[in-house]
Design a protein around this motif. Sequence first.
Motif, PDB file in Angstrom:
ATOM      1  N   SER A 131      22.534  -5.512  45.670  1.00 51.25           N
ATOM      2  CA  SER A 131      21.985  -6.605  44.868  1.00 51.25           C
ATOM      3  C   SER A 131      22.790  -7.888  45.053  1.00 51.25           C
ATOM      4  O   SER A 131      22.224  -8.985  45.101  1.00 51.25           O
ATOM      5  N   SER A 183      24.262   0.169  45.021  1.00 49.53           N
ATOM      6  CA  SER A 183      23.319  -0.693  44.291  1.00 49.53           C
ATOM      7  C   SER A 183      23.940  -2.039  43.931  1.00 49.53           C
ATOM      8  O   SER A 183      23.286  -3.081  44.053  1.00 49.53           O
ATOM      9  N   ARG A 216      21.797  -9.492  48.389  1.00 52.15           N
ATOM     10  CA  ARG A 216      20.511 -10.198  48.262  1.00 52.15           C
ATOM     11  C   ARG A 216      20.687 -11.523  47.527  1.00 52.15           C
ATOM     12  O   ARG A 216      20.159 -12.563  47.946  1.00 52.15           O
ATOM     13  N   ASN A 217      21.436 -11.497  46.440  1.00 52.64           N
ATOM     14  CA  ASN A 217      21.669 -12.735  45.669  1.00 52.64           C
ATOM     15  C   ASN A 217      22.406 -13.784  46.497  1.00 52.64           C
ATOM     16  O   ASN A 217      22.043 -14.958  46.472  1.00 52.64           O
TER      17      ASN A 217
END
Length: 63
Positions: A53, A49, A56-57
């Motif tokens: 994330s 996770s 993606r950022n």
Amino acid sequence: MERRRPCSAKRSPALSGTLIQAHEDYGLPCEVILMLVAYANKIGRANTSYIESTVRNWADSSI
């Protein structure tokens, strides 16, 4: 001579998929992905996770 792995994060099937997705779908270079996994491992957050994330950022920020 013992061979050391650059990143000792445990790689689950989900994490493996996330790393492949980071390269194929988000276009992150392999060197950047390896750097992220090494950093996440260093700070104790080498889990799917967190890495997902962050990928993606970074992709959204064009890093």
